[in-house]
Every structure is written in structure tokens, then in C-alpha cells.
Design a protein around this motif. Structure first.
Motif, PDB file in Angstrom:
ATOM      1  N   ASP A 223      10.097   0.942   1.792  1.00  0.00           N
ATOM      2  CA  ASP A 223      10.712   1.711   0.710  1.00  0.00           C
ATOM      3  C   ASP A 223       9.723   2.738   0.170  1.00  0.00           C
ATOM      4  N   ASP A 224      10.032   3.297  -0.989  1.00  0.00           N
ATOM      5  CA  ASP A 224       9.217   4.375  -1.534  1.00  0.00           C
ATOM      6  C   ASP A 224       7.850   3.906  -2.011  1.00  0.00           C
ATOM      7  N   GLN A 225       7.670   2.590  -2.191  1.00  0.00           N
ATOM      8  CA  GLN A 225       6.391   2.067  -2.652  1.00  0.00           C
ATOM      9  C   GLN A 225       5.590   1.382  -1.537  1.00  0.00           C
ATOM     10  N   GLY A 226       6.079   1.453  -0.316  1.00  0.00           N
ATOM     11  CA  GLY A 226       5.364   0.851   0.800  1.00  0.00           C
ATOM     12  C   GLY A 226       5.682  -0.609   1.037  1.00  0.00           C
ATOM     13  N   ARG A 227       6.728  -1.136   0.402  1.00  0.00           N
ATOM     14  CA  ARG A 227       7.090  -2.535   0.596  1.00  0.00           C
ATOM     15  C   ARG A 227       7.916  -2.694   1.872  1.00  0.00           C
ATOM     16  N   ASP A 228       7.655  -3.766   2.601  1.00  0.00           N
ATOM     17  CA  ASP A 228       8.419  -4.074   3.801  1.00  0.00           C
ATOM     18  C   ASP A 228       9.869  -4.331   3.408  1.00  0.00           C
ATOM     19  N   LEU A 229      10.798  -3.532   3.949  1.00  0.00           N
ATOM     20  CA  LEU A 229      12.193  -3.613   3.530  1.00  0.00           C
ATOM     21  C   LEU A 229      12.832  -4.922   3.965  1.00  0.00           C
ATOM     22  N   TYR A 230      12.476  -5.422   5.119  1.00  0.00           N
ATOM     23  CA  TYR A 230      13.018  -6.703   5.588  1.00  0.00           C
ATOM     24  C   TYR A 230      12.628  -7.835   4.642  1.00  0.00           C
ATOM     25  N   SER A 231      11.373  -7.864   4.238  1.00  0.00           N
ATOM     26  CA  SER A 231      10.921  -8.880   3.287  1.00  0.00           C
ATOM     27  C   SER A 231      11.587  -8.701   1.928  1.00  0.00           C
TER      28      SER A 231
ATOM     29  N   PHE B  70       0.851  -1.190   0.000  1.00  0.00           N
ATOM     30  CA  PHE B  70       0.000   0.000   0.000  1.00  0.00           C
ATOM     31  C   PHE B  70       0.888   1.243   0.000  1.00  0.00           C
ATOM     32  N   LEU B  71       0.594   2.170  -0.899  1.00  0.00           N
ATOM     33  CA  LEU B  71       1.383   3.400  -0.992  1.00  0.00           C
ATOM     34  C   LEU B  71       1.289   4.230   0.287  1.00  0.00           C
ATOM     35  N   ALA B  72       0.225   4.036   1.063  1.00  0.00           N
ATOM     36  CA  ALA B  72       0.104   4.788   2.318  1.00  0.00           C
ATOM     37  C   ALA B  72       1.198   4.405   3.310  1.00  0.00           C
ATOM     38  N   ASP B  73       1.846   3.240   3.109  1.00  0.00           N
ATOM     39  CA  ASP B  73       2.927   2.797   3.997  1.00  0.00           C
ATOM     40  C   ASP B  73       4.305   3.179   3.469  1.00  0.00           C
ATOM     41  N   ALA B  74       4.381   4.026   2.466  1.00  0.00           N
ATOM     42  CA  ALA B  74       5.660   4.354   1.850  1.00  0.00           C
ATOM     43  C   ALA B  74       6.547   5.160   2.794  1.00  0.00           C
TER      44      ALA B  74
END
Length: 319
Positions: A93-101, A70-74
Motif C-alpha cells: 500500500d501507500d505506506q509500504g505494508r504488505d497488502l496480503y498481510s 519501510f516507506l521505500a517499499d510503498a
């Protein structure tokens, strides 16, 4: 009075030690256990490999599934900073992806590309090195001149060349379809020379030994002699080169992906994640580039330490 001599029971032949027993009693294991640095490096490599292999089960989310992003989590910072979210330990990251994953999945892609590239390089180099060392003469001269020419082409230039050829041949193929194969072939064609030269030098010595002459006298064909008799006696240094080149292959893949020649964002590796994070470094989102970069550095350092130890352990002069 006659006596009968009963034959004494012959001692039963001793059972040869198992592979595990030979390993436990070997000098290599003793050398490994004496080096605390090597043990730590092996543990780090094992953890990283397990994390990459079981990324779908370890990662909290699939960072490349649009349904879970979700972009809201960016650009959420790590959990210990102001604004952090417990769902994302080291941020997003900038797109809301979990960096650890994303790092776990990217590590898996980097290791797959690096491993396949090194295996391809070893296959080409060992084959050509055996041919050059065993036959000598013109075969040796041609292969070694090809190796000299190849050394003038860096991996980046080879990747660009192969990418252009693939796009020209398969015009309908997208970059997502061909990027992995381009990287593997580029790494394989960039690293084979070291294997070929090492195997050639050892084969030049082995081909003049008695066991090779005996194999020729009984009529064994040259390919069988090279594979069954010569190769097992020259393969030792290749194991060291394989270990060290794995780290170099991962760096090469990361460099190509960082420069935009490697894997696309839809198939991210550590290099792709570093490339994405570098765009936001000066905006204050330091974690997007820092954690993938640290993971890459730790992996390369640990693999290099293992390669250095293996080189010393297999060198009889240092025992």
C-alpha cells in the motif's frame, strides 16, 4: 418331575445414537451434500475464517509493526506486473505494508466486529422478543413501538450518535480506544429488531401450547419457562438470521470504516483498507483497493449463500 423355568434374559436397552451419528443421518447434511454451490461457499468461508484466525502465523509480516514497514517499499505493484517484488505477492500500500498481510489482519478485525455486533443484536432481540411474545399486552406494545422507532435510525446515524456520547462521557479516551466498542454497539442496536420480531411471532404461538400450560401449573417461574421450554422451540429461525446478518454486519462495519466513522488506520479492517486504497485508485495503484474489495465481496457472497441454504434446509415445507 418338576421343572424350573429360568427367566429369559431381557434385551439390553439400545444405546442412543451419538451426536455425530445423528448429524450424519440428518436431512440437513444430505441437503448440504446435494448442493455443490453450498459446499464451495462453505469451503471459502472456512478458508477465510482460518486465514483470519491464524493471521499472525500465516501472514509473512506484521503490517502494523513499524519495525517491519519501510516507506521505500510503498506502492509496489503485484508480483506479475512490471516493478513487482517477490516479497509482496499482491503488492504493497501507500505506506509500504504488505497488502496480503494487511488483508489477513483486516479480515480478522472485520469478522470480530461483525461477530460481536451480531451476538449483541441477537442477545437484545431474543430477550425482548421473548418478553413481548410471552407476556403480551402492554409489554408487547411498548417493545414493538421501540422497535418501530429504532427502524427509523440507520446504522451510520446510530454510530455517529454513540461516538458522540462516548466522546462526551470519556473525554480523555482516544478514537483508537473506543472505535471497536462504538462499532459493536452500533451494529447491535441496528440489527436487534429482526430477531425480536421473529422470536415474538414464534413465542405468541408457543405460549398457548400444552407444555407451557403444564409448566405454569407446576409453578415454574416465567423466566425459567421462557429459557428452558419456549426458547429451544423458537430458536431455529434465529440461526438463519445470524448467518445472514453476519454478512450484513461486515458490510456495515466496512461502510462505516470507509466513511471514516469506523476503525482508524492503526486498527485496520477491510473497510479501512478500501478507504485507504480508494485515495490512490486514479493514480494507477489499483491493487490497493481492488484486493481488499474482492476479499470483502467474496466473504459476503459466501456467507449469504450459506444463509440461503440454511434457510431452505430448516424450512420443513421445502423438504
Amino acid at each position: 418331575m418338576s421343572t424350573t423355568n429360568t427367566p429369559s434374559a431381557s434385551p439390553s436397552p439400545q444405546k442412543p445414537p451419538s451426536l455425530l451419528a445423528r448429524i450424519l443421518d440428518s436431512d440437513i447434511l444430505a441437503s448440504f451434500l446435494r448442493s455443490k454451490v453450498t459446499i464451495v461457499a462453505a469451503i471459502v468461508v472456512l478458508i477465510l475464517f482460518i486465514g483470519a484466525a491464524f493471521a499472525p502465523f500465516i501472514a509473512p509480516t506484521d503490517p502494523f509493526d513499524p519495525a517491519t514497514v519501510f516507506l521505500a517499499d510503498a506502492s509496489i505493484p503485484p508480483v506479475w506486473q512490471d516493478g513487482g517484488d517477490p516479497r509482496f505477492i499482491i503488492g504493497t500500500d501507500d505506506q509500504g505494508r504488505d497488502l496480503y498481510s494487511a488483508i489477513l489482519y483486516g479480515l480478522r478485525v472485520s469478522l470480530i466486529v461483525g461477530g460481536l455486533g451480531v451476538l449483541l443484536a441477537a442477545t437484545i432481540g431474543i430477550t425482548l422478543g421473548l418478553l413481548a411474545g410471552y407476556f403480551g399486552g402492554r409489554v408487547d406494545a411498548v417493545i414493538m413501538r421501540i422497535a418501530d422507532v429504532q427502524l427509523t435510525f440507520p446504522a451510520i446515524l446510530i454510530a455517529l450518535l454513540i461516538d458522540g456520547v462516548v466522546r462526551g462521557i470519556f473525554k480523555s479516551a482516544t478514537r483508537e480506544d473506543t472505535a471497536l466498542y462504538v462499532l459493536v454497539i452500533s451494529i447491535g442496536l441496528s440489527f436487534w429488531v429482526q430477531y425480536a420480531r421473529t422470536i415474538r411471532g414464534s413465542t405468541l404461538i408457543e405460549r398457548n401450547k400444552d407444555y407451557v400450560h403444564a409448566a405454569r401449573l407446576v409453578g415454574l417461574p416465567a423466566p425459567l419457562i421462557m429459557l428452558r421450554h419456549v426458547l429451544p422451540n423458537v430458536i431455529g429461525p434465529v440461526l438463519v438470521i445470524l448467518t445472514i446478518n453476519l454478512a450484513l454486519a461486515v458490510i456495515t462495519e466496512a461502510t462505516l470504516s470507509f466513511l471514516g466513522v469506523g476503525l482508524p488506520p492503526t486498527q485496520p479492517s477491510l473497510g479501512t483498507l478500501i478507504n485507504i486504497g480508494n485515495r490512490y485508485l486514479f493514480s494507477g495503484d489499483w491493487w490497493i483497493v481492488t484486493f481488499p474489495g474482492v476479499t470483502l465481496a467474496v466473504l459476503v457472497l459466501a456467507v449469504n449463500l450459506l444463509g440461503d441454504w440454511l434457510r431452505d434446509a430448516l424450512n420443513p415445507r421445502l423438504r
